[in-house]
Write a protein that holds these residues in place. Structure first.
Motif, PDB file in Angstrom:
ATOM      1  N   MET A 136      -5.984   2.817   8.880  1.00 26.93           N
ATOM      2  CA  MET A 136      -6.017   4.490   7.245  1.00 26.93           C
ATOM      3  C   MET A 136      -4.830   4.380   5.974  1.00 26.93           C
ATOM      4  SD  MET A 136      -6.110   8.517   7.408  1.00 26.93           S
ATOM      5  CE  MET A 136      -6.270   9.707   6.053  1.00 26.93           C
ATOM      6  N   THR A 137      -5.475   4.810   5.001  1.00 32.18           N
ATOM      7  CA  THR A 137      -4.428   4.548   3.923  1.00 32.18           C
ATOM      8  C   THR A 137      -4.326   5.920   2.798  1.00 32.18           C
ATOM      9  OG1 THR A 137      -4.260   2.450   3.456  1.00 32.18           O
ATOM     10  CG2 THR A 137      -3.371   3.266   1.867  1.00 32.18           C
ATOM     11  N   GLY A 138      -3.646   7.090   3.493  1.00 32.21           N
ATOM     12  CA  GLY A 138      -4.058   7.695   2.665  1.00 32.21           C
ATOM     13  C   GLY A 138      -2.715   9.091   3.387  1.00 32.21           C
ATOM     14  N   SER A 139      -3.690  10.437   3.281  1.00 36.49           N
ATOM     15  CA  SER A 139      -2.587  11.309   3.759  1.00 36.49           C
ATOM     16  C   SER A 139      -3.646  12.029   5.262  1.00 36.49           C
ATOM     17  CB  SER A 139      -2.025  12.769   3.294  1.00 36.49           C
ATOM     18  OG  SER A 139      -3.152  12.851   2.252  1.00 36.49           O
ATOM     19  N   THR A 140      -3.234  12.688   5.956  1.00 36.67           N
ATOM     20  CA  THR A 140      -3.494  14.025   7.139  1.00 36.67           C
ATOM     21  C   THR A 140      -3.304  14.255   7.332  1.00 36.67           C
ATOM     22  OG1 THR A 140      -2.897  13.628   8.759  1.00 36.67           O
ATOM     23  CG2 THR A 140      -4.084  11.477   8.743  1.00 36.67           C
ATOM     24  N   SER A 141      -4.286  15.862   7.221  1.00 40.58           N
ATOM     25  CA  SER A 141      -3.530  17.429   7.051  1.00 40.58           C
ATOM     26  C   SER A 141      -4.316  18.131   8.125  1.00 40.58           C
ATOM     27  CB  SER A 141      -3.422  18.041   6.257  1.00 40.58           C
ATOM     28  OG  SER A 141      -4.807  18.574   5.541  1.00 40.58           O
ATOM     29  N   ILE A 142      -3.488  18.632   9.065  1.00 44.41           N
ATOM     30  CA  ILE A 142      -4.411  20.012  10.413  1.00 44.41           C
ATOM     31  C   ILE A 142      -3.991  21.472  10.417  1.00 44.41           C
ATOM     32  CG2 ILE A 142      -4.668  19.516  12.959  1.00 44.41           C
ATOM     33  CD1 ILE A 142      -4.261  16.027  12.727  1.00 44.41           C
ATOM     34  N   SER A 143      -4.598  22.060  10.500  1.00 42.41           N
ATOM     35  CA  SER A 143      -4.324  23.378  10.195  1.00 42.41           C
ATOM     36  C   SER A 143      -5.188  23.600  11.705  1.00 42.41           C
ATOM     37  CB  SER A 143      -4.217  24.495   9.147  1.00 42.41           C
ATOM     38  OG  SER A 143      -4.812  25.506   9.244  1.00 42.41           O
ATOM     39  N   ILE A 144      -4.350  24.885  12.785  1.00 44.35           N
ATOM     40  CA  ILE A 144      -4.432  25.217  14.091  1.00 44.35           C
ATOM     41  C   ILE A 144      -4.185  26.376  13.925  1.00 44.35           C
ATOM     42  CG2 ILE A 144      -3.003  23.909  15.359  1.00 44.35           C
ATOM     43  CD1 ILE A 144      -5.036  24.241  17.071  1.00 44.35           C
ATOM     44  N   THR A 145      -5.433  27.789  13.956  1.00 44.26           N
ATOM     45  CA  THR A 145      -4.400  29.233  13.811  1.00 44.26           C
ATOM     46  C   THR A 145      -5.598  30.247  14.623  1.00 44.26           C
ATOM     47  OG1 THR A 145      -6.000  28.779  11.540  1.00 44.26           O
ATOM     48  CG2 THR A 145      -4.048  28.358  11.179  1.00 44.26           C
ATOM     49  N   ALA A 146      -5.165  31.194  14.421  1.00 42.37           N
ATOM     50  CA  ALA A 146      -5.681  32.076  15.087  1.00 42.37           C
ATOM     51  C   ALA A 146      -5.209  31.897  16.796  1.00 42.37           C
ATOM     52  CB  ALA A 146      -6.959  32.567  14.483  1.00 42.37           C
ATOM     53  N   ASP A 147      -6.872  32.113  17.185  1.00 38.98           N
ATOM     54  CA  ASP A 147      -6.453  32.058  18.805  1.00 38.98           C
ATOM     55  C   ASP A 147      -7.044  30.980  18.774  1.00 38.98           C
ATOM     56  OD1 ASP A 147      -5.896  35.447  19.011  1.00 38.98           O
ATOM     57  OD2 ASP A 147      -8.055  35.356  18.561  1.00 38.98           O
ATOM     58  N   SER A 148      -7.266  30.178  18.290  1.00 34.84           N
ATOM     59  CA  SER A 148      -7.165  28.863  18.490  1.00 34.84           C
ATOM     60  C   SER A 148      -6.472  27.763  19.880  1.00 34.84           C
ATOM     61  CB  SER A 148      -7.938  28.077  17.617  1.00 34.84           C
ATOM     62  OG  SER A 148      -8.396  28.536  16.968  1.00 34.84           O
ATOM     63  N   THR A 149      -6.522  27.682  20.525  1.00 40.95           N
ATOM     64  CA  THR A 149      -6.089  26.535  21.278  1.00 40.95           C
ATOM     65  C   THR A 149      -6.425  25.043  21.367  1.00 40.95           C
ATOM     66  OG1 THR A 149      -8.190  26.819  23.507  1.00 40.95           O
ATOM     67  CG2 THR A 149      -6.407  27.964  23.337  1.00 40.95           C
ATOM     68  N   ALA A 150      -5.764  23.707  21.991  1.00 41.72           N
ATOM     69  CA  ALA A 150      -5.118  22.662  21.547  1.00 41.72           C
ATOM     70  C   ALA A 150      -5.050  22.180  22.531  1.00 41.72           C
ATOM     71  CB  ALA A 150      -5.687  22.051  20.562  1.00 41.72           C
ATOM     72  N   GLY A 151      -5.888  20.913  23.335  1.00 46.38           N
ATOM     73  CA  GLY A 151      -5.319  20.338  24.636  1.00 46.38           C
ATOM     74  C   GLY A 151      -3.538  19.372  24.260  1.00 46.38           C
ATOM     75  N   MET A 152      -4.136  18.809  22.684  1.00 49.61           N
ATOM     76  CA  MET A 152      -3.160  17.938  22.005  1.00 49.61           C
ATOM     77  C   MET A 152      -3.273  17.630  20.964  1.00 49.61           C
ATOM     78  SD  MET A 152      -2.608  13.796  22.914  1.00 49.61           S
ATOM     79  CE  MET A 152      -1.247  14.427  23.685  1.00 49.61           C
ATOM     80  N   VAL A 153      -2.619  17.839  19.727  1.00 47.96           N
ATOM     81  CA  VAL A 153      -2.952  17.625  18.348  1.00 47.96           C
ATOM     82  C   VAL A 153      -2.267  16.232  17.690  1.00 47.96           C
ATOM     83  CG1 VAL A 153      -1.953  18.447  15.776  1.00 47.96           C
ATOM     84  CG2 VAL A 153      -2.833  20.135  18.012  1.00 47.96           C
ATOM     85  N   ILE A 154      -3.113  15.643  17.879  1.00 50.19           N
ATOM     86  CA  ILE A 154      -2.005  14.755  16.695  1.00 50.19           C
ATOM     87  C   ILE A 154      -2.469  13.942  15.136  1.00 50.19           C
ATOM     88  CG2 ILE A 154      -2.318  11.419  17.068  1.00 50.19           C
ATOM     89  CD1 ILE A 154      -3.692  12.377  19.916  1.00 50.19           C
ATOM     90  N   GLY A 155      -1.507  13.742  14.348  1.00 50.86           N
ATOM     91  CA  GLY A 155      -1.276  14.216  13.377  1.00 50.86           C
ATOM     92  C   GLY A 155      -1.570  12.464  12.489  1.00 50.86           C
ATOM     93  N   ALA A 156      -1.438  10.811  13.665  1.00 46.34           N
ATOM     94  CA  ALA A 156      -2.166  10.620  12.784  1.00 46.34           C
ATOM     95  C   ALA A 156      -3.085   9.659  13.657  1.00 46.34           C
ATOM     96  CB  ALA A 156      -0.874   9.387  12.988  1.00 46.34           C
TER      97      ALA A 156
END
Length: 288
Positions: A136-156
């Motif tokens: 990938m050439t470019g940028s990534t954005s991740i927003s996780i908010t409120a009452d959400s849950t995630a086991g893992m978050v990976i920016g790239a």
């Protein structure tokens, strides 16, 4: 429709590598995608902003391409991953030339959130001179908010060459007469650009850059010929920001496990204004 045995939602499509000539040397190109999954009754396995290339024949010239994507998950349950880019599964290549943006909010429950691409491979399939390469050439954005849950978050990106079933030193059982040049290459998922992850939710492991893991060694006639080193390299700035919620392990850089390599060529930046974190790792983390 449920998450098990699993439904996948694609912004793009699927390119499958079969044994006939018509399924070789093909390209599936998608410009811009918007994927939205909402509602507490929605249950799927994966949500993918781009496309998937897969198949058990090692045609390295089959490729999927993506310009940019937006993925929104609200209140739904995703047992596998929410992915901004492409999924390179088994053999082929994939690329993103643009941006990916993922939002997870409401009361969503997600297994893993990945900003860029995935490249995954069952490492017990030894021969074929195949590749699983995602870039990938470019940028990534991740927003996780409120009452959400995630086991893992990976920016790239995420790269995996696994051999979970059986000894990692045993391949497909047909090593006699095969050459070292015929060995398949390890999975690669790289990012040239920046990542930005903002969190105000419950996250098990937060990784600012890439994540890789591999447990496969290749032997021919009982002699070690190759160690599968899955690669999730990133060049750019990995930025994470916590404004609330809770995080179990916060890794500002990359995460590598087993024989994986997840180097960050650039800066890792983290800011926190509220919330709780059990462990913070400034830089990257590697374990074997």
């Amino acid at each position: 429709v449920t998450h098990n045995p699993g439904v996948r939602v694609f912004g793009g499509g699927q390119l499958y590598n079969a044994s006939n000539a018509a399924n070789q040397d093909n390209t599936l190109a998608v410009g811009t995608t918007l994927v939205e999954l909402s509602g507490a009754d929605s249950e799927v396995c994966d949500v993918i902003g781009g496309s998937i290339v897969s198949g058990t024949n090692a045609y390295r010239n089959n490729t999927v391409k993506l310009g940019s994507s937006e993925v929104h998950v609200t209140d739904a349950y995703v047992s596998g991953w929410v992915l901004g880019g492409n999924d390179v599964n088994w053999f082929g290549t994939g690329s993103v030339d643009g941006t990916t943006a993922i939002t997870v909010n409401g009361a969503a429950r997600v297994g893993t959130v990945i900003g860029a691409n995935t490249a995954t491979f069952w490492g017990g399939y030894m021969f074929g001179a195949g590749v699983r390469e995602a870039s990938m050439t470019g940028s990534t954005s991740i927003s996780i908010t409120a009452d959400s849950t995630a086991g893992m978050v990976i920016g790239a990106g995420y790269a995996e060459s696994s051999h979970e079933s059986g000894s990692p030193s045993v391949g497909d059982g047909t090593t006699s007469g095969r050459q070292e040049s015929d060995l398949n290459s390890a999975a690669v998922s790289t990012l040239n650009g920046d990542t930005h992850v903002s969190g105000n939710a419950e996250v098990g492991v937060l990784v600012g850059a890439g994540y890789s893991w591999s447990d496969a060694n290749y032997l021919i006639d009982n002699e070690l010929k190759q160690t599968q080193r899955a690669n999730a390299h990133m060049t750019g700035t990995a930025s994470t920001n916590l404004s609330g919620g809770s995080v179990g392990q916060w890794i500002l850089g990359g995460l590598a496990e087993g024989y994986g390599e997840s180097t960050l060529e650039g800066n890792a930046v983290g800011t926190m204004s509220a919330g709780t974190v059990e462990q913070v790792i400034v830089g990257g983390l590697g374990s074997e």
